[in-house]
Design an enzyme around this catalytic site. Sequence first.
Site, mmCIF file in Angstrom:
data_model
loop_
_atom_site.group_PDB
_atom_site.id
_atom_site.type_symbol
_atom_site.label_atom_id
_atom_site.label_comp_id
_atom_site.label_asym_id
_atom_site.label_seq_id
_atom_site.Cartn_x
_atom_site.Cartn_y
_atom_site.Cartn_z
ATOM 1 N N TYR A 1 -71.909 -29.473 -7.841
ATOM 2 C CA TYR A 1 -70.901 -29.315 -8.905
ATOM 3 C C TYR A 1 -71.495 -29.741 -10.253
ATOM 4 O O TYR A 1 -71.103 -29.225 -11.298
ATOM 5 C CB TYR A 1 -69.659 -30.125 -8.538
ATOM 6 N N LYS B 1 -65.501 -32.341 -16.095
ATOM 7 C CA LYS B 1 -64.174 -32.696 -15.553
ATOM 8 C C LYS B 1 -63.887 -34.188 -15.772
ATOM 9 O O LYS B 1 -62.737 -34.567 -16.048
ATOM 10 C CB LYS B 1 -64.073 -32.342 -14.074
HETATM 11 C C1 LIG Z 1 -69.665 -27.697 -4.826
HETATM 12 C C2 LIG Z 1 -68.210 -27.806 -5.218
HETATM 13 C C3 LIG Z 1 -67.386 -26.812 -4.411
HETATM 14 C C4 LIG Z 1 -65.908 -26.896 -4.814
HETATM 15 C C5 LIG Z 1 -65.709 -26.368 -6.243
HETATM 16 C C6 LIG Z 1 -64.213 -26.195 -6.526
HETATM 17 C C7 LIG Z 1 -64.105 -25.545 -7.865
HETATM 18 C C8 LIG Z 1 -64.069 -24.161 -7.974
HETATM 19 C C9 LIG Z 1 -63.973 -23.543 -9.226
HETATM 20 C C10 LIG Z 1 -63.918 -24.348 -10.356
HETATM 21 O O1 LIG Z 1 -63.817 -23.787 -11.635
HETATM 22 C C11 LIG Z 1 -64.971 -23.352 -12.250
HETATM 23 C C12 LIG Z 1 -64.822 -22.677 -13.455
HETATM 24 C C13 LIG Z 1 -65.931 -22.156 -14.105
HETATM 25 C C14 LIG Z 1 -67.182 -22.347 -13.539
HETATM 26 O O2 LIG Z 1 -68.287 -21.835 -14.196
HETATM 27 C C15 LIG Z 1 -68.702 -20.586 -13.808
HETATM 28 C C16 LIG Z 1 -68.022 -19.815 -12.865
HETATM 29 C C17 LIG Z 1 -68.527 -18.551 -12.548
HETATM 30 C C18 LIG Z 1 -69.680 -18.090 -13.158
HETATM 31 C C19 LIG Z 1 -70.293 -18.942 -14.079
HETATM 32 O O3 LIG Z 1 -71.421 -18.520 -14.683
HETATM 33 N N1 LIG Z 1 -69.812 -20.159 -14.394
HETATM 34 C C20 LIG Z 1 -67.338 -23.031 -12.347
HETATM 35 C C21 LIG Z 1 -66.208 -23.555 -11.690
HETATM 36 C C22 LIG Z 1 -63.951 -25.729 -10.256
HETATM 37 O O4 LIG Z 1 -63.893 -26.459 -11.412
HETATM 38 C C23 LIG Z 1 -64.034 -26.353 -9.010
#
Ligand SMILES: CCCCCCc1ccc(Oc2ccc(Oc3cccc(O)n3)cc2)c(O)c1
Length: 257
Positions: free
Chosen positions: A158, A165
Amino acid sequence: MKFSLEGRTYVVMGVANKRSIAWGISKSLHDAGARLIFTYASERFEKPVRELAGTLERDDSLFYECDVTDDEAIKKTFSEIKEDVGVIHGLAHCIAFANREDLKGEFIDTSRDGFLLSQNISAYSLVAVSREAKELMTEGGSIMTMTYLGGERVVENYNVMGVSKASLDMTMRYLANDLGKEGIRVNAISAGPIRTLSAKGVGDFNSILKTIEERAPLRKPVTQEEVGDTAYFLMSDLSRGITGEILHVDSGYNILG
Ligand SMILES: CCCCCCc1ccc(Oc2ccc(Oc3cccc(O)n3)cc2)c(O)c1
């Protein structure tokens, strides 16, 4: 009916598609009687958001573009909303971003630009939108944002989003302190992993999902609807005594060592 949201208007920021947590929140608020205002980052999201809103029972939604990295754009969006509806009763901030290369491997390899970009979109944007939205919350209000356990404890992969966060969580508490005297509450929902477009960007998402189903106290994955209903609670007067709080909607996973 008691604790209905009829006659109230809420801004929902961050619907991308039907799997979005923001869409789960939208459905719960709509079903409770709320009128919704959708904002989206760029025009490529306008069509899918309008199509989704078209599936709701009432078609009283409004739509505005809002690039949360641009203070002037935020000011413009909220002045247009003020012109169109006058008063809003709350806002759901479901916006975050980090570069893919910063969501896997070693955190120590995070670039300065990647770190600041994630902080800008995932944490500072709540300050900027709250500053503009509070002017429309003349009848009080409830602001909520989405956070994750990886901002409280290390969750492998993460990485930079966890730091964003952690920043968002304290941003929420300091905003709660500023806005309480204006009758505006500020809270966060810490959701367990849900298979969204954003989740695709985080390394090894599937193994975390599996662990939740095996180990979480409720032994089941978290759903968009469960998060939506908690958002309804936070937007309603049922939560009128709660501000600066993080509610974990994660099948209880956060209580485990
Ligand atoms: C290893 C941790 C697995 C659980 C993650 C749960 C989660 C899933 C999605 C979440 O929201 C985001 C939002 C944007 C983000 O950045 C991104 C997403 C897709 C493509 C990219 O280039 N960046 C990553 C996570 C988030 O904050 C938390």
